[in-house]
Scaffold this motif. Structure first.
Motif, PDB file in Angstrom:
ATOM      1  N   GLN B  70       0.862  -1.200   0.166  1.00 12.75           N
ATOM      2  CA  GLN B  70       0.029  -0.059   0.059  1.00 12.75           C
ATOM      3  C   GLN B  70       0.764   1.190  -0.190  1.00 12.75           C
ATOM      4  O   GLN B  70       0.447   2.247  -0.796  1.00 12.75           O
ATOM      5  CB  GLN B  70      -0.916   0.100   0.990  1.00 12.75           C
ATOM      6  CG  GLN B  70      -2.000  -0.856   0.883  1.00 12.75           C
ATOM      7  CD  GLN B  70      -2.963  -1.083   2.313  1.00 12.75           C
ATOM      8  OE1 GLN B  70      -2.614  -0.654   3.116  1.00 12.75           O
ATOM      9  NE2 GLN B  70      -3.939  -2.282   2.234  1.00 12.75           N
ATOM     10  N   ALA B  71       1.948   1.237   0.822  1.00 13.23           N
ATOM     11  CA  ALA B  71       2.683   2.403   0.799  1.00 13.23           C
ATOM     12  C   ALA B  71       3.502   2.458  -0.601  1.00 13.23           C
ATOM     13  O   ALA B  71       3.529   3.690  -1.170  1.00 13.23           O
ATOM     14  CB  ALA B  71       3.743   2.111   2.121  1.00 13.23           C
ATOM     15  N   PHE B  72       3.852   1.547  -1.107  1.00 15.09           N
ATOM     16  CA  PHE B  72       4.510   1.807  -2.242  1.00 15.09           C
ATOM     17  C   PHE B  72       3.441   2.344  -3.246  1.00 15.09           C
ATOM     18  O   PHE B  72       3.966   3.282  -4.003  1.00 15.09           O
ATOM     19  CB  PHE B  72       5.090   0.311  -2.837  1.00 15.09           C
ATOM     20  CG  PHE B  72       6.373  -0.090  -2.401  1.00 15.09           C
ATOM     21  CD1 PHE B  72       7.464   0.740  -2.865  1.00 15.09           C
ATOM     22  CD2 PHE B  72       6.526  -1.200  -1.739  1.00 15.09           C
ATOM     23  CE1 PHE B  72       8.807   0.363  -2.480  1.00 15.09           C
ATOM     24  CE2 PHE B  72       7.808  -1.647  -1.342  1.00 15.09           C
ATOM     25  CZ  PHE B  72       8.886  -0.744  -1.684  1.00 15.09           C
ATOM     26  N   ASP B  73       2.098   1.920  -3.499  1.00 13.83           N
ATOM     27  CA  ASP B  73       1.322   2.488  -4.404  1.00 13.83           C
ATOM     28  C   ASP B  73       0.876   3.848  -4.207  1.00 13.83           C
ATOM     29  O   ASP B  73       0.883   4.514  -5.109  1.00 13.83           O
ATOM     30  CB  ASP B  73       0.063   1.386  -4.171  1.00 13.83           C
ATOM     31  CG  ASP B  73       0.185  -0.012  -4.845  1.00 13.83           C
ATOM     32  OD1 ASP B  73       1.113  -0.138  -5.345  1.00 13.83           O
ATOM     33  OD2 ASP B  73      -0.609  -0.832  -4.470  1.00 13.83           O
ATOM     34  N   ALA B  74       0.830   4.162  -3.065  1.00 13.08           N
ATOM     35  CA  ALA B  74       0.414   5.456  -2.383  1.00 13.08           C
ATOM     36  C   ALA B  74       1.600   6.480  -2.956  1.00 13.08           C
ATOM     37  O   ALA B  74       1.213   7.297  -3.564  1.00 13.08           O
ATOM     38  CB  ALA B  74       0.247   5.500  -1.015  1.00 13.08           C
ATOM     39  N   ALA B  75       2.938   6.044  -2.717  1.00  9.39           N
ATOM     40  CA  ALA B  75       3.925   6.869  -2.956  1.00  9.39           C
ATOM     41  C   ALA B  75       4.291   7.014  -4.509  1.00  9.39           C
ATOM     42  O   ALA B  75       4.603   7.968  -4.981  1.00  9.39           O
ATOM     43  CB  ALA B  75       5.224   6.188  -2.280  1.00  9.39           C
ATOM     44  N   GLY B  76       4.075   5.701  -5.211  1.00  9.87           N
ATOM     45  CA  GLY B  76       4.040   5.884  -6.513  1.00  9.87           C
ATOM     46  C   GLY B  76       3.165   6.810  -7.260  1.00  9.87           C
ATOM     47  O   GLY B  76       3.444   7.639  -8.052  1.00  9.87           O
TER      48      GLY B  76
END
Ligand SMILES: [Zn+2]
Lengths: 805, 345
Positions: B70-76
């Motif tokens: 989730q963190a990767f997706d949000a940061a992406g």
């Protein structure tokens, strides 16, 4: 040639036509008019005026203040410096606003305080003569206010005709011929040529002897006594002669020129007292006979020249120029007048041989009507006797030879003439047109029997198509309506080499940065030695444009190289290409061999590597590969093959490659020998050339077939290998070894690096290839890849090296 | 194991926070969650745990994986937005800068016109034919009805080869006209053919005279061929050279191998009321032509009672000069790249 429209007006009425109309008519129907000159235009503002009063200038001794009437409402005051100005005199006045020759515009001025509104002209100011001594005095009955050019009849229009468009027309070298043309074109009457003259009955003491070689067709000699000797000719005649650019000499000479310019027939006057004996002969010159012409040039005659000779000496170079030894001069009181017909070719050769082309020779070389000889002789005598009471013709003329021109009737079908010309012209109109040009026509329906007049039959009119032309040009070519050809039935056959050469040339231009050029077919004699040959190995030009450049090239290598010399200052490197020819004698005789060659020359810095892809030879090798693959020719390359230098003497002994297919040579690539490069003035550059024999390529292309192969179903494996090999093992050997290692799995092989230096042993170089392996029936496994690498390693060892990676 | 997982979670979140671009973020994601990523390795190791530990650790591991994902997706998402905004702002982008230079070759102007005309004539059903540049005196002159004493044969007009006694004289052809006879002998009548090629004259060079230049001969022979056909073909050809219709006129001209002979003039394409090119006349002399002389047909073995035809000669070098406004013919064979480079293919 120049023709005066006033003069033409003697024979046909063209008063209602402007000069441009006449010029256009002649251009379209007869011969090209190159220019129109309006004589008198430069003094058209000058008018006849009367000096009403003439007073001394109050403040200047040498000036007079005059008032003049020049036909305007008011009189004008003019200050004049001439001593002959006086009241009552008729003068030529240039009023304010008038522009005189030399772009000199007359303006209102004050001379020492007195108003001057014009200028009273001297002869020289209006270019009538060189006389600048006082103002021009006009006769007392000169009409005031009339333009001077109209009063003195100075105005004329002169058309300049392109001589080249008259060469085939013997009848157009005098005004009368053009009058005849205009009469036919405008359908107006033509006055008969004025040559009536009654000869005295007494016969001459002279006799004539013509050579038996047909050089002189006929010769007429008249004798005249010219009482007070040569005088100046009348003004009207001088005006016409000057208008058409003829120099004024004396009436005896001027009349001869006048008749030549009028009828086209030259005549020549000898001083009778300077002629020895009573016989004139026309004979071949003696070899090395010395002759001094009228213009004081002297020449050594040759046996093909003909001379007019008296009992002692040659007195004229026949048809070309008279001799100084019999020239008419101010003391002359009797003359012999020659009017003759000479062979056109012999006169032309003679004039050319001695660089003595004259008005006379340029006319004789057109095959003049021999019938003109009598006409011209009569016209000269008529004019001289009319002009001067003290000139008399002494006796009947002597005539020798035959002036008849054989002329067969030619058959012309009127309907066929209409078809060929595409002009809808009735048979009657055809007959009228021909008749007005002097042809005799007998008609039976559309079948015409046409006889050319003698002034057209000497050379110009020889067959029925010549008459078709006469019909067409008088009717007017503007009546022709363009008509498309009907559709072709077959696809036209084409030359295979042209198509192929164009295709390859466009490839060079579009893909290989080559600039198409054209270079000369001739090469300098010095270049033979440069390529190890002598002049005798080449086809030699007998009369080269430049004496030192007399060989036909065998190939374009050096011609192209010489163009590098032109470019090197601005372009350190470049590529030129040309589809062109080389020439060689056929050792088996017959037509020379003209080889069709496609050449590409590259040049660049001498610092470039001498081998490999960056080298000039390497660059051309890539080009050759591309062209051959464009044609699907799987060409072979042989490095430094034996015998190459014999055919291509410009080649570098160790940097050349022969290109071949199926053991047939297609051409070559070579660096150009450095000695030759510098001999042709190319500094600090190297050059290399690709020469392809286009005919050999056509043959090779015909032997190959393009075959479609289905896109592969299985993936390829890409392998890079680098081999360290002894320097003696070249690319060709390495390529062969690596390809063999891949065997039937080889899909493609490409060299991507050649290296020598640190990391390698002394005497070694490294070559790196990218190879694609592929099988048509399976995906290759890792072990098959490893097996290939092992094979390459073994091959490298066999070549004395090893696999580096 | 638990500590290791929690440490990874912390490292991952820190790395995500530090990522400066989506490319960098993708690399980080791959190093944690990719096939060989650190967390993936831990997940693979779950199987080696004691059965009792497995559910709890497994749960934790999946939670951490989801959390990181989730963190990767949000940061992406955020980084991509930032990058798009930066792209659209285009700071420091200069679209006025030139691209890389593409080196091009060029075509010779005379050859370019020749090739264009060849295409036009081919489409009108003409054969393109050729003959040798070294011609016999017979082919260059006699067969063309040029009399033996004609000045054109002399050495101040024609370039002759040295010849041995008794050998037939050869010259460099002075016109492409010998191909008329060659083509007729090859194909017979009816025929329509053009022959472009190099011709030579013994001539001193100046801006309008060259000893080497190019011509194109044209010849049509058939039944009832006349001047109207010639005029049509000439007009079509000029349209091909000048890319527009020109008003033309025929004038009488004299050439021994045609009768009647013509000069074709065209209305000057460069002016309305006279200029330097047309010498003030508004007409330019463009090409000579005429009906083929019966003597030429006979020399080529064609019966002049059955066939007629026309021939014309186009000065290709002259056409190129007119079309491109080249004022000096000597450029043509100069090889000067500054001249050649101007004519793009
Ligand atoms: Zn113009």
């Amino acid at each position: 040639m120049k023709i005066s429209l006033n003069w033409i007006g003697d024979f046909v009425d063209i008063n209602d036509k402007s000069a441009t109309e006449i010029s256009d008519l002649l251009s379209i129907h007869t011969a090209e008019v190159e220019g129109i000159e309006y004589i008198g235009d430069n003094i058209s503002g000058v008018v006849v005026a009367e000096v009403l009063s003439c007073e001394r200038h109050p403040d200047a001794d040498k000036l007079s203040v005059t008032t003049l009437n020049y036909g305007a409402d008011e009189t004008v005051q003019v200050v004049c410096g001439a001593s002959n100005v006086r009241a009552g005199l008729k003068v030529a006045l240039a009023p304010v606003g008038c522009v005189l020759p030399g772009d000199f515009e007359i303006k209102t001025a004050k001379l020492r305080g007195q108003l001057s509104q014009g200028m009273i002209c001297s002869d020289s100011e209006i270019e009538l003569s060189d006389d600048s001594d006082g103002i021009k005095e006009l006769p007392a009955d000169a009409p005031v206010g009339v333009r001077l050019i109209d009063y003195l009849k100075l105005s004329d229009t002169v058309l300049e005709l392109d001589n080249k468009s008259l060469t085939h027309r013997p009848d157009l070298w005098g005004h009368y011929g053009f009058a005849r043309e205009l009469a036919a074109i405008l359908k107006r009457p033509l006055k008969a040529y004025p040559s009536e003259f009654s000869w005295p009955d007494n016969s001459s003491e002279y006799s004539l002897e013509l050579d038996g070689q047909q050089f002189s067709h006929c010769y007429q000699l008249a004798e005249l006594s010219i009482g007070k000797g040569p005088q100046s000719s009348p003004g009207w005649m001088q005006k016409r002669l000057l208008a058409v650019g003829q120099r004024i000499v004396s009436d005896v000479v001027d009349v001869s020129n006048y008749v030549m310019l009028e009828l086209g027939q030259p005549t020549h006057a000898f001083d009778k007292s300077k002629v020895s004996g009573k016989q004139l002969s026309v004979r071949p010159a003696n070899e090395k006979e010395c002759f001094v012409a009228l213009d004081e040039s002297s020449c050594e005659l040759v046996a093909s020249d003909f001379v007019i000779a008296d009992s002692a000496k040659a007195i004229a170079l026949a048809g070309v120029i008279g001799g100084a030894n019999s020239e008419v001069c101010s003391e002359t009181t009797s003359i012999l007048l020659e009017s003759a017909s000479f062979d056109a070719t012999a006169v032309r050769r003679s004039a050319l041989q001695h660089n003595l082309r004259s008005e006379a020779s340029s006319r004789f070389e057109k095959s003049l009507d021999p019938g003109y000889t009598a006409l011209a002789s009569q016209r000269v005598c008529q004019l001289l006797c009319e002009m001067r009471d003290d000139i008399v013709v002494d006796c009947a003329p002597v005539f020798a030879g035959n002036s008849a021109v054989p002329s067969d009737s030619l058959l012309l079908n009127a309907a066929q003439a209409r078809t060929l010309l595409g002009i809808d012209i009735s048979t009657d109109e055809i007959i009228d047109n021909l008749t007005s040009l002097g042809f005799k026509v007998e008609a039976s329906g559309d079948e015409l029997s046409v006889a050319a007049p003698s002034y057209r039959a000497t050379k110009d009119i020889q067959s029925a198509v010549d008459i078709v032309e006469e019909v067409g040009r008088i009717a007017g070519y503007d009546k022709i309506v363009p008509q498309p050809l009907s559709a072709p039935i077959e696809v036209p056959q084409q030359l295979p080499y042209r198509k192929l050469a164009s295709k390859l040339l466009m490839r060079l231009v579009n893909n290989h940065q080559a600039h198409e050029t054209q270079s000369y077919s001739f090469i300098a004699d010095d270049w033979a030695e440069l390529v190890g040959l002598t002049c005798y190995d080449f086809i030699q030009i007998a009369n080269p444009v430049n004496d030192a450049v007399s060989l036909l090239r065998q190939n374009p290598a050096l011609s192209l190289l010489s163009q590098v010399a032109v470019n090197q200052r601005e372009f350190a490197d470049g590529r030129l290409c040309e589809f062109t020819k080389g020439y060689k004698n056929n050792p088996n005789g017959g037509e020379a061999i003209e080889s069709r060659l496609l050449a590409m020359l590259v040049w660049g810095s001498s610092d470039l590597p001498k081998s490999g892809q960056q080298s000039l030879v390497g660059q051309l090798r890539a080009v050759a590969d591309d062209l051959c693959s464009l044609l699907n020719i799987n060409s072979q390359y042989h490095v430094n093959p034996e015998g190459l230098l014999e055919n291509y003497g410009f080649a570098h002994p160790k940097q050349s490659v022969e290109i071949s297919f199926a053991r047939q040579s297609l051409g070559m690539i070579s660096r150009i020998h450095p000695t030759i490069v510098s001999a042709l003035g190319v500094d600090s550059s190297d050059a290399a050339i690709l020469l392809l024999d286009v005919d050999a390529l056509v043959d090779a292309e015909a032997k190959t077939k393009f075959k479609f192969s289905a896109p592969p179903s299985f993936p390829a494996v890409k392998v890079d290998v680098a081999l360290a090999l002894p320097v003696a093992v070249d690319y060709a050997a390495a390529h062969k070894a690596v390809s063999a290692a891949a065997g039937n799995l080889l899909d493609s092989i490409e060299l991507f690096d050649v290296y020598s230096g640190p990391g390698l042993e002394e005497g070694q170089h490294s070559m790196a290839f990218t190879i694609q392996l592929r099988s048509s029936d399976r995906t290759l496994s890792d072990s098959e890849e490893q097996k290939f690498i092992k094979k390459v390693s073994k091959a490298a060892e066999q070549l004395g090296g090893n696999l580096r990676s | 194991m638990r500590e290791r997982l929690e440490a990874l979670c912390g490292e991952g979140l820190a790395a995500i926070a530090a990522a400066e671009s989506s490319t960098q973020l993708a690399e980080i994601e791959s190093s944690f969650l990719g096939r060989t990523g650190a967390l993936t390795a831990q997940l693979k190791g779950l199987g080696k745990l004691e059965a009792a530990e497995r559910p709890a650790i497994g749960k934790l591991a999946n939670e951490i994986k989801q959390k990181l994902q989730q963190a990767f997706d949000a940061a992406g998402e955020t980084l991509q937005q930032q990058e798009l905004a930066a792209d659209l702002a285009s700071v420091g982008v200069d679209c006025s800068l030139p691209g890389p230079t593409v080196e091009l070759g060029s075509v010779h102007p005379v050859m370019a016109i020749a090739r264009e005309l060849e295409d036009i004539f081919q489409s009108m059903g003409f054969v393109i034919w050729d003959g040798p540049e070294l011609e016999s005196e017979v082919n260059n002159f006699d067969a063309l009805n040029i009399p033996g004493d004609h000045p054109a044969r002399e050495s101040h007009d024609t370039i002759w080869m040295k010849s041995a006694d008794g050998e037939e004289r050869r010259c460099l052809r002075t016109h492409t006209s010998p191909v008329q006879v060659r083509a007729l002998r090859e194909f017979g009548a009816p025929l329509r053919v053009i022959a472009p090629g190099r011709v030579f004259r013994q001539e001193a060079q100046d801006s309008t005279h060259e000893h080497t230049f190019h011509q194109m001969e044209g010849l049509v022979v058939g039944k009832n061929i006349g001047v109207p056909h010639m005029l049509h073909v000439m007009n079509s050809m000029l349209e091909g050279v000048f890319k527009r219709k020109l008003e033309t006129r025929l004038r009488p001209g004299f050439f021994p191998f045609v009768e009647p002979g013509f000069e074709l003039d065209a209305r000057c394409p460069f002016c309305k009321d006279g200029c330097k090119v047309c010498k003030g006349s508004t007409w330019i002399e463009l090409m000579p032509g005429g009906l083929v002389h019966p003597n030429v047909l006979t020399a080529a073995g064609v019966d002049p009672n059955e066939y007629s035809g026309f021939a014309f000669g186009l000065g290709l070098s002259r056409m190129a000069m007119l079309r491109y406004g080249i004022h000096d013919i000597r450029y043509m064979c100069s090889g000067d790249l500054r001249f050649l480079k101007q004519f793009q293919a």
